[in-house]
Design a protein around this motif. Structure first.
Motif, PDB file in Angstrom:
ATOM      1  N   MET A   1       0.815  -1.214   0.000  1.00  0.00           N
ATOM      2  CA  MET A   1       0.000   0.000   0.000  1.00  0.00           C
ATOM      3  C   MET A   1       0.846   1.261   0.000  1.00  0.00           C
ATOM      4  N   THR A   2       2.137   1.139   0.331  1.00  0.00           N
ATOM      5  CA  THR A   2       3.022   2.313   0.241  1.00  0.00           C
ATOM      6  C   THR A   2       3.402   2.607  -1.207  1.00  0.00           C
ATOM      7  N   VAL A   3       3.288   1.611  -2.093  1.00  0.00           N
ATOM      8  CA  VAL A   3       3.857   1.735  -3.439  1.00  0.00           C
ATOM      9  C   VAL A   3       3.242   2.876  -4.245  1.00  0.00           C
ATOM     10  N   PRO A   4       1.896   2.997  -4.342  1.00  0.00           N
ATOM     11  CA  PRO A   4       1.353   4.122  -5.120  1.00  0.00           C
ATOM     12  C   PRO A   4       1.750   5.482  -4.543  1.00  0.00           C
ATOM     13  N   VAL A   5       1.918   5.533  -3.229  1.00  0.00           N
ATOM     14  CA  VAL A   5       2.285   6.794  -2.580  1.00  0.00           C
ATOM     15  C   VAL A   5       3.746   7.127  -2.874  1.00  0.00           C
ATOM     16  N   VAL A   6       4.623   6.143  -2.737  1.00  0.00           N
ATOM     17  CA  VAL A   6       6.045   6.367  -3.016  1.00  0.00           C
ATOM     18  C   VAL A   6       6.253   6.691  -4.498  1.00  0.00           C
ATOM     19  N   ASP A   7       5.501   6.027  -5.358  1.00  0.00           N
ATOM     20  CA  ASP A   7       5.584   6.290  -6.796  1.00  0.00           C
ATOM     21  C   ASP A   7       5.215   7.741  -7.105  1.00  0.00           C
ATOM     22  N   ALA A   8       4.124   8.217  -6.499  1.00  0.00           N
ATOM     23  CA  ALA A   8       3.704   9.604  -6.727  1.00  0.00           C
ATOM     24  C   ALA A   8       4.727  10.580  -6.160  1.00  0.00           C
ATOM     25  N   LEU A   9       5.262  10.268  -4.985  1.00  0.00           N
ATOM     26  CA  LEU A   9       6.300  11.105  -4.370  1.00  0.00           C
ATOM     27  C   LEU A   9       7.506  11.222  -5.294  1.00  0.00           C
ATOM     28  N   ALA A  10       7.942  10.098  -5.850  1.00  0.00           N
ATOM     29  CA  ALA A  10       9.132  10.081  -6.698  1.00  0.00           C
ATOM     30  C   ALA A  10       8.928  10.872  -7.977  1.00  0.00           C
ATOM     31  N   ARG A  11       7.743  10.778  -8.563  1.00  0.00           N
ATOM     32  CA  ARG A  11       7.492  11.493  -9.821  1.00  0.00           C
ATOM     33  C   ARG A  11       7.242  12.977  -9.590  1.00  0.00           C
ATOM     34  N   GLN A  12       6.706  13.314  -8.419  1.00  0.00           N
ATOM     35  CA  GLN A  12       6.455  14.723  -8.125  1.00  0.00           C
ATOM     36  C   GLN A  12       7.735  15.452  -7.714  1.00  0.00           C
ATOM     37  N   TYR A  13       8.677  14.692  -7.118  1.00  0.00           N
ATOM     38  CA  TYR A  13       9.941  15.291  -6.671  1.00  0.00           C
ATOM     39  C   TYR A  13      11.101  14.486  -7.272  1.00  0.00           C
ATOM     40  N   PRO A  14      11.326  14.598  -8.573  1.00  0.00           N
ATOM     41  CA  PRO A  14      12.319  13.751  -9.256  1.00  0.00           C
ATOM     42  C   PRO A  14      13.758  14.002  -8.820  1.00  0.00           C
ATOM     43  N   ASP A  15      14.040  15.133  -8.191  1.00  0.00           N
ATOM     44  CA  ASP A  15      15.405  15.441  -7.767  1.00  0.00           C
ATOM     45  C   ASP A  15      15.691  14.973  -6.336  1.00  0.00           C
ATOM     46  N   VAL A  16      14.706  14.382  -5.696  1.00  0.00           N
ATOM     47  CA  VAL A  16      14.880  13.907  -4.318  1.00  0.00           C
ATOM     48  C   VAL A  16      15.204  12.420  -4.337  1.00  0.00           C
ATOM     49  N   ARG A  17      16.260  12.043  -3.651  1.00  0.00           N
ATOM     50  CA  ARG A  17      16.617  10.622  -3.518  1.00  0.00           C
ATOM     51  C   ARG A  17      15.761  10.001  -2.415  1.00  0.00           C
ATOM     52  N   ILE A  18      15.035   8.965  -2.749  1.00  0.00           N
ATOM     53  CA  ILE A  18      14.139   8.299  -1.805  1.00  0.00           C
ATOM     54  C   ILE A  18      14.677   6.897  -1.535  1.00  0.00           C
TER      55      ILE A  18
ATOM     56  N   TYR B   1      12.045  -9.319   0.096  1.00  0.00           N
ATOM     57  CA  TYR B   1      11.237  -9.932  -0.966  1.00  0.00           C
ATOM     58  C   TYR B   1      10.350  -8.947  -1.716  1.00  0.00           C
ATOM     59  N   VAL B   2      10.226  -7.710  -1.253  1.00  0.00           N
ATOM     60  CA  VAL B   2       9.438  -6.722  -1.997  1.00  0.00           C
ATOM     61  C   VAL B   2      10.318  -5.830  -2.867  1.00  0.00           C
ATOM     62  N   GLY B   3      11.611  -6.103  -2.880  1.00  0.00           N
ATOM     63  CA  GLY B   3      12.531  -5.258  -3.630  1.00  0.00           C
ATOM     64  C   GLY B   3      12.220  -5.174  -5.110  1.00  0.00           C
ATOM     65  N   SER B   4      11.748  -6.271  -5.711  1.00  0.00           N
ATOM     66  CA  SER B   4      11.466  -6.267  -7.153  1.00  0.00           C
ATOM     67  C   SER B   4      10.332  -5.308  -7.497  1.00  0.00           C
ATOM     68  N   ILE B   5       9.422  -5.078  -6.554  1.00  0.00           N
ATOM     69  CA  ILE B   5       8.317  -4.144  -6.791  1.00  0.00           C
ATOM     70  C   ILE B   5       8.838  -2.708  -6.812  1.00  0.00           C
ATOM     71  N   PHE B   6       9.613  -2.339  -5.815  1.00  0.00           N
ATOM     72  CA  PHE B   6      10.146  -0.972  -5.767  1.00  0.00           C
ATOM     73  C   PHE B   6      11.159  -0.730  -6.882  1.00  0.00           C
ATOM     74  N   GLY B   7      11.723  -1.811  -7.412  1.00  0.00           N
ATOM     75  CA  GLY B   7      12.627  -1.680  -8.550  1.00  0.00           C
ATOM     76  C   GLY B   7      11.927  -1.229  -9.817  1.00  0.00           C
ATOM     77  N   ARG B   8      10.599  -1.294  -9.837  1.00  0.00           N
ATOM     78  CA  ARG B   8       9.818  -0.842 -10.994  1.00  0.00           C
ATOM     79  C   ARG B   8       9.444   0.647 -10.895  1.00  0.00           C
ATOM     80  N   LEU B   9       9.756   1.277  -9.798  1.00  0.00           N
ATOM     81  CA  LEU B   9       9.398   2.687  -9.608  1.00  0.00           C
ATOM     82  C   LEU B   9      10.468   3.587 -10.221  1.00  0.00           C
TER      83      LEU B   9
END
Length: 289
Positions: A13-30, A37-45
């Protein structure tokens, strides 16, 4: 730095939120700290999302937590946002705060949850997505919710087949397996391809027994290499049938419609999958599960 260790559904449930955060603030390292085991999901962001896999079982007791803090502190985060709020993460928050790092956390509002459970007529509660977004806003990064999407959806493939995830962590969430088997039998009899999802040897035994009994039924338990591959298959299906489970939230990250069956939990408690329609959430009074 964002921290969320468990459970699978809550992490997803964090994924859509983190995805939006990353796209809204592309210069911020998150940096997302969670179970490996969830690493492959965040690797798609987006590329500014970095994943740090941590198995909490390897950091038991005060000594282990201190070791974990030292490892995370080496990353030198400007701010830490605790999206879990349990004893382990409270310790990490305290340690980071002592070192002068800006620290914030999710507000779970356990009092409101207790009141919700006592209500006969249920009212929609604040969702986990909203709680995560509020926690991130405290760090100085408000999220434009219009940027939230199904981050693992492709939208450019022909969809075929039905997915069924008949399991959940708790028995009270599981529609009786003999009844779910009758659903599988019915779909198979109509000539539909059915893909069965789950994890572990017990669930594998059940799904493989159904695979042997019915045509066009395929157990995917233990076959796919990671969660992202599972999401890819789900994204290719016409519809996904799940319990209130991690698979419900995994399917919610794709463009596949989800029919979710709710037993001991309630879809208005704030844990319905991202972008799902309430009319597709099935909860019948007196259901056996």
């Amino acid at each position: 730095m964002l921290i969320r260790f468990s459970a699978l559904g809550d992490i997803l449930m964090t994924v859509p939120v983190v995805d939006a955060l990353a796209r809204q603030y592309p210069d911020v390292r998150i940096t997302m700290v969670s179970r490996p085991y969830v690493g492959s999901i965040f690797g798609r962001l987006p590329e500014n999302v970095h994943f740090n896999g941590i198995n909490p079982r390897e950091y038991g007791g005060i000594t282990g937590l201190t070791k974990l803090f030292c490892e995370l502190y080496k990353l030198r985060p400007d701010a830490v946002c605790d999206l879990h709020d349990v004893l382990r993460t409270k310790f990490l928050r305290y340690a980071f705060r002592i070192k002068g790092t800006e620290v914030h956390s999710i507000h779970k509002d356990r009092k409101a949850r207790k009141q919700f459970l006592a209500q006969d007529a249920k009212s929609q509660q604040e969702t986990s997505f909203e709680r995560y977004a509020k926690a991130l806003e405290k760090t100085g990064f408000p999220i434009d919710t219009s940027m939230m999407r199904h981050p693992l959806a492709t939208y450019n493939r022909e969809k075929k087949g039905v997915g069924i995830a008949p399991f959940a962590t708790y028995e009270g969430k599981i529609y009786p397996l003999e009844r779910m088997e009758s659903v599988v039998k019915s779909l198979s009899g109509r000539g539909l391809e059915v893909f069965l999802f789950g994890a572990g040897e017990k669930e594998r035994a059940v799904t493989e027994s159904w695979e042997k009994k019915y045509s066009r039924v395929k157990s995917m338990v233990g076959i796919l290499p990671d969660l992202a591959s599972e999401a890819d298959l789900i994204d290719s299906l016409e519809v996904m049938v799940t319990m209130d489970s991690g698979n419900m939230h995994l399917a919610s990250l794709t463009s596949t419609p989800v029919v979710s069956i709710w037993g001991a939990t309630h879809p208005m408690a704030g844990f319905l999958g991202w972008g799902q329609k309430t009319e597709n959430a099935i909860q019948i009074e007196g259901m056996e599960c």
